[in-house]
Design a protein around this motif. Sequence first.
Motif, PDB file in Angstrom:
ATOM      1  N   GLN A  13    -105.021  10.592  70.559  1.00 35.51           N
ATOM      2  CA  GLN A  13    -105.535  10.987  71.880  1.00 35.51           C
ATOM      3  C   GLN A  13    -105.316  12.481  72.133  1.00 35.51           C
ATOM      4  O   GLN A  13    -106.180  13.157  72.706  1.00 35.51           O
ATOM      5  CB  GLN A  13    -104.873  10.147  72.984  1.00 35.51           C
ATOM      6  CG  GLN A  13    -105.397   8.724  73.010  1.00 35.51           C
ATOM      7  CD  GLN A  13    -104.803   7.875  74.136  1.00 35.51           C
ATOM      8  OE1 GLN A  13    -104.579   6.698  73.962  1.00 35.51           O
ATOM      9  NE2 GLN A  13    -104.546   8.454  75.278  1.00 35.51           N
ATOM     10  N   ALA A  72    -107.802  14.271  69.975  1.00 34.78           N
ATOM     11  CA  ALA A  72    -109.174  14.029  70.452  1.00 34.78           C
ATOM     12  C   ALA A  72    -109.571  14.992  71.574  1.00 34.78           C
ATOM     13  O   ALA A  72    -110.766  15.204  71.814  1.00 34.78           O
ATOM     14  CB  ALA A  72    -109.317  12.580  70.918  1.00 34.78           C
ATOM     15  N   MET A  73    -108.592  15.587  72.244  1.00 33.63           N
ATOM     16  CA  MET A  73    -108.895  16.559  73.307  1.00 33.63           C
ATOM     17  C   MET A  73    -109.724  17.726  72.766  1.00 33.63           C
ATOM     18  O   MET A  73    -110.516  18.327  73.478  1.00 33.63           O
ATOM     19  CB  MET A  73    -107.602  17.124  73.911  1.00 33.63           C
ATOM     20  CG  MET A  73    -106.722  16.109  74.600  1.00 33.63           C
ATOM     21  SD  MET A  73    -107.427  15.474  76.119  1.00 33.63           S
ATOM     22  CE  MET A  73    -107.313  16.909  77.186  1.00 33.63           C
ATOM     23  N   SER A  97    -112.704  11.647  69.574  1.00 33.85           N
ATOM     24  CA  SER A  97    -112.811  11.084  70.917  1.00 33.85           C
ATOM     25  C   SER A  97    -113.812   9.926  70.916  1.00 33.85           C
ATOM     26  O   SER A  97    -113.553   8.855  71.498  1.00 33.85           O
ATOM     27  CB  SER A  97    -113.263  12.196  71.858  1.00 33.85           C
ATOM     28  OG  SER A  97    -113.293  11.729  73.149  1.00 33.85           O
ATOM     29  N   GLU A 139    -113.136   5.898  71.751  1.00 31.82           N
ATOM     30  CA  GLU A 139    -113.925   5.100  72.713  1.00 31.82           C
ATOM     31  C   GLU A 139    -114.377   3.812  72.048  1.00 31.82           C
ATOM     32  O   GLU A 139    -114.331   2.734  72.646  1.00 31.82           O
ATOM     33  CB  GLU A 139    -115.154   5.889  73.195  1.00 31.82           C
ATOM     34  CG  GLU A 139    -114.837   7.129  74.021  1.00 31.82           C
ATOM     35  CD  GLU A 139    -114.204   6.802  75.375  1.00 31.82           C
ATOM     36  OE1 GLU A 139    -114.258   5.646  75.811  1.00 31.82           O
ATOM     37  OE2 GLU A 139    -113.624   7.727  75.972  1.00 31.82           O
TER      38      GLU A 139
END
Length: 155
Positions: A126, A129-130, A136, A140
Motif C-alpha cells: 500500500q 502503491a502511492m 495500486s 484494488e
Amino acid sequence: MKVGIIMGSTSDLEVMSGAFAVLDDFGVEYEKKVISAHRAPRLLDQWASSARERGIDVIIAGAGAAAALPGVAASFTTVPVIGVPIAGKAFGGLDALLAIVQMPPGIPVATMSVGGAKNAALFAIQILAMSHPELSARLEKFRAEQTRKIENTEI
Ligand code: RP5
C-alpha cells in the motif's frame, strides 16, 4: 521499487515467509536477511544505514521476545519500518508486541498484529502503491476478489 525483509532468527522464518508469499504474488521485489539487533548489532547498523542507497523503499522487520530489531533498524534509517511481533514460548508474543509498538516519539515503527507478516507485506505494498499506479490497480483487484469470495461463501 524494493522491500527489505529482516528477521531476528531463522526460527522466525516460518512466520515471515507469509510476507514473501504476498510480495511474490504482487510481483514486488524484496531482499531478505536474518539480522539480530542483540546478537549482531553492527550488521544491523550496516544493513539499515545503507538500505535507502540499495533501493529499499520499505522495511519489514520481524522479531520475537525482547524484539529490538524493528525499532533499532528504524533508528538507522528514514525508510519506513513495519514491525511484526513473533510469538515465542513465554508470553505468546505479548512481549514482542509491546517491545515493538512502544517506540519513543521520534522513531516510529508501524506495528502489525502478532504473526502479522502477511499484513506487513500488504501494508508495504500500500505504501509503494502511492507512487506506483500499476500496483495500486493490483491492490484494488486483490480487495475486490477478497470481497467477492466472502460474498459468495455458502455454509
Ligand atoms: C528473537 O529471539 C528472534 O527474533 C526470535 O524470535 C527469538 C528467538 O530466537 P532463537 O533463539 O530461536 O534464535 O531475537
